[in-house]
Design a protein around this motif. Structure first.
Motif, PDB file in Angstrom:
ATOM      1  N   GLN A 151      38.334 -42.540  48.518  1.00 23.28           N
ATOM      2  CA  GLN A 151      39.356 -42.148  47.556  1.00 23.28           C
ATOM      3  C   GLN A 151      38.802 -41.137  46.546  1.00 23.28           C
ATOM      4  N   LEU A 152      37.513 -41.269  46.218  1.00 16.54           N
ATOM      5  CA  LEU A 152      36.894 -40.329  45.289  1.00 16.54           C
ATOM      6  C   LEU A 152      36.912 -38.917  45.846  1.00 16.54           C
ATOM      7  N   THR A 153      36.688 -38.813  47.154  1.00 16.30           N
ATOM      8  CA  THR A 153      36.737 -37.503  47.807  1.00 16.30           C
ATOM      9  C   THR A 153      38.158 -36.962  47.820  1.00 16.30           C
ATOM     10  N   ASN A 154      39.091 -37.817  48.166  1.00 17.50           N
ATOM     11  CA  ASN A 154      40.496 -37.403  48.274  1.00 17.50           C
ATOM     12  C   ASN A 154      41.050 -36.923  46.937  1.00 17.50           C
ATOM     13  N   ASP A 155      40.542 -37.465  45.841  1.00 18.90           N
ATOM     14  CA  ASP A 155      41.078 -37.157  44.517  1.00 18.90           C
ATOM     15  C   ASP A 155      40.258 -36.104  43.767  1.00 18.90           C
ATOM     16  N   ASN A 156      39.409 -35.386  44.474  1.00 17.94           N
ATOM     17  CA  ASN A 156      38.664 -34.284  43.866  1.00 17.94           C
ATOM     18  C   ASN A 156      37.776 -34.743  42.718  1.00 17.94           C
ATOM     19  N   GLN A 157      37.190 -35.948  42.875  1.00 15.68           N
ATOM     20  CA  GLN A 157      36.323 -36.477  41.833  1.00 15.68           C
ATOM     21  C   GLN A 157      34.861 -36.104  42.030  1.00 15.68           C
ATOM     22  N   LEU A 158      34.546 -35.406  43.104  1.00 15.73           N
ATOM     23  CA  LEU A 158      33.159 -35.187  43.477  1.00 15.73           C
ATOM     24  C   LEU A 158      32.684 -33.808  43.065  1.00 15.73           C
ATOM     25  N   LEU A 159      31.501 -33.771  42.476  1.00 15.21           N
ATOM     26  CA  LEU A 159      30.944 -32.538  41.958  1.00 15.21           C
ATOM     27  C   LEU A 159      29.464 -32.461  42.327  1.00 15.21           C
ATOM     28  N   PRO A 160      28.849 -31.302  42.139  1.00 18.80           N
ATOM     29  CA  PRO A 160      27.420 -31.186  42.446  1.00 18.80           C
ATOM     30  C   PRO A 160      26.589 -32.208  41.669  1.00 18.80           C
ATOM     31  N   CYS A 161      25.419 -32.539  42.204  1.00 14.05           N
ATOM     32  CA  CYS A 161      24.543 -33.443  41.469  1.00 14.05           C
ATOM     33  C   CYS A 161      23.095 -33.303  41.920  1.00 14.05           C
ATOM     34  N   THR A 162      22.211 -33.571  40.983  1.00 11.82           N
ATOM     35  CA  THR A 162      20.783 -33.663  41.259  1.00 11.82           C
ATOM     36  C   THR A 162      20.308 -35.101  41.159  1.00 11.82           C
ATOM     37  N   ASP A 163      21.032 -35.916  40.383  1.00 13.23           N
ATOM     38  CA  ASP A 163      20.613 -37.285  40.101  1.00 13.23           C
ATOM     39  C   ASP A 163      21.786 -38.250  40.174  1.00 13.23           C
ATOM     40  N   ILE A 164      21.474 -39.474  40.582  1.00 13.19           N
ATOM     41  CA  ILE A 164      22.435 -40.576  40.553  1.00 13.19           C
ATOM     42  C   ILE A 164      21.737 -41.773  39.919  1.00 13.19           C
ATOM     43  N   ILE A 165      22.288 -42.267  38.822  1.00  8.54           N
ATOM     44  CA  ILE A 165      21.781 -43.490  38.198  1.00  8.54           C
ATOM     45  C   ILE A 165      22.831 -44.575  38.375  1.00  8.54           C
ATOM     46  N   ILE A 166      22.410 -45.717  38.908  1.00  8.51           N
ATOM     47  CA  ILE A 166      23.303 -46.863  39.095  1.00  8.51           C
ATOM     48  C   ILE A 166      22.754 -48.023  38.276  1.00  8.51           C
ATOM     49  N   SER A 167      23.590 -48.625  37.464  1.00  6.16           N
ATOM     50  CA  SER A 167      23.214 -49.839  36.738  1.00  6.16           C
ATOM     51  C   SER A 167      24.155 -50.959  37.174  1.00  6.16           C
ATOM     52  N   ASP A 168      23.587 -51.950  37.855  1.00  3.46           N
ATOM     53  CA  ASP A 168      24.397 -53.054  38.390  1.00  3.46           C
ATOM     54  C   ASP A 168      23.467 -54.259  38.570  1.00  3.46           C
TER      55      ASP A 168
END
Length: 333
Positions: A151-168
């Protein structure tokens, strides 16, 4: 957020006034972004069109000569190279660029930062909005309108990135097939169209009653991330786990940070079973654009907390920092 813009890009932007999304993009520049003009102030004053526009956007937000910046030496340094971003600061990596350079595609095609050539100004600025509406926030109802990570792809939510931080905290307190199904699809969506090495940092619990990363297995978690991002980008990522056995050391809030988006969740990111059916008890996923000044300011505070957490855990028990220890957002050693 900073927007770096060359003179020819500014002219091109102003000549697109008749386009439908010009007004929304201009309001973004006026109210949300810090503009870095890749030109000297004397060049602006010599051009009435540019000078009047810059005076106009400064109205209502203080003296534009103090609010915005003029550079005699353009940034990024010219000519643009495919590795120009390697020594950039975190602030530079969280910026957008409208650049007039014959080699701009070398960097743009890597998908590391949001960068546009002359004539692409509205296209690039529109990407900073969340989804298809001209807003800085998008709320997904997990029960109704977020049916898959795609759904993130379908809704144009995706942009370039160098880093991904996940806190969970509890990301790895789940069966392997559930973690693999959700984590691999989330990373695939976040890294869509990226062709550079991504630094991934995950803040999570290490050992909570036999569960956590120790129960799931560091090698299993590492393999999911590396295999997924290699299949998307063609380059093996750097992967680091920042772990603790104490709940309070890992924020209760679940979130993901990339260069241009903040994703916030009330529940762990294990949303679906392997059949794609919702299993989460959470109700919503919030997506925020870092183009929003309040979100960008909040993120500065969040980075401070994450840096403090990393430094504190490293000082107390260095063995709780696992993996490559590489990040462009968090200072590691």
């Amino acid at each position: 957020m900073d927007l770096y813009i060359d003179k020819e890009n500014l002219r091109s932007f102003l000549h697109s006034r008749d386009k439908e999304n010009f007004g929304d993009c201009q309001r973004m520049l006026c109210r949300q972004l810090h503009i870095v003009f890749n030109m000297e102030k004397s060049d602006v004053k010599a051009n009435p069109e540019l000078y009047e526009w810059i005076k106009m956007i400064g109205e209502g937000r203080g003296n534009s000569e103090e609010t915005d910046t003029f550079l005699a030496d353009k940034f990024p340094i010219r000519p643009i190279k495919s590795n120009s971003y390697n020594d950039w600061s975190r602030r530079n990596l969280l910026s957008a660029y409208l650049i007039d350079d014959f080699d701009v595609s070398k960097l743009k095609n890597k998908g590391c930062v949001l960068l546009g050539d002359v004539g692409e100004e509205l296209y690039i600025l529109t990407k900073l909005f969340c989804g298809r509406d001209y807003e800085y926030h998008h709320l997904y109802d997990l029960r109704k309108n977020f049916l898959s990570w795609e759904q993130l792809t379908n809704d144009n939510q995706l942009l370039p990135c160098t880093d991904i931080i996940i806190s969970d905290r509890y990301l790895f307190n789940n069966q392997q097939e559930l973690v693999e199904y959700n984590l691999s699809r989330m990373l695939t969506a976040l890294a869509n169209n990226v062709k550079n090495r991504i630094d991934v940092v995950i803040y999570t619990l290490y050992n909570k009653d036999g569960q956590g990363l120790i129960g799931f297995g560091e090698k299993n978690a590492d393999k999911i991330i590396r295999d997924t991002l290699y299949s998307v980008t063609g380059i093996k990522p750097n992967v680091t786990f920042v772990c603790s056995n104490i709940n309070e050391n890992i924020l209760h809030d679940r979130f993901v940070i990339t260069n241009y988006r903040l994703l916030r969740s009330g529940d762990s990111f294990i949303y679906f079973n392997t059949k794609g059916e919702r299993i989460s008890n959470g109700t919503s996923l919030d997506v925020d654009s870092l183009a929003n000044h309040e979100t960008y300011t909040f993120l500065d505070s969040l980075f401070e907390y994450l840096q403090h957490t990393y430094d504190d855990i490293k000082k107390r028990n260095d063995k709780m920092i696992l993996g490559d220890r590489k990040s462009k957002f968090i200072t590691m050693s």
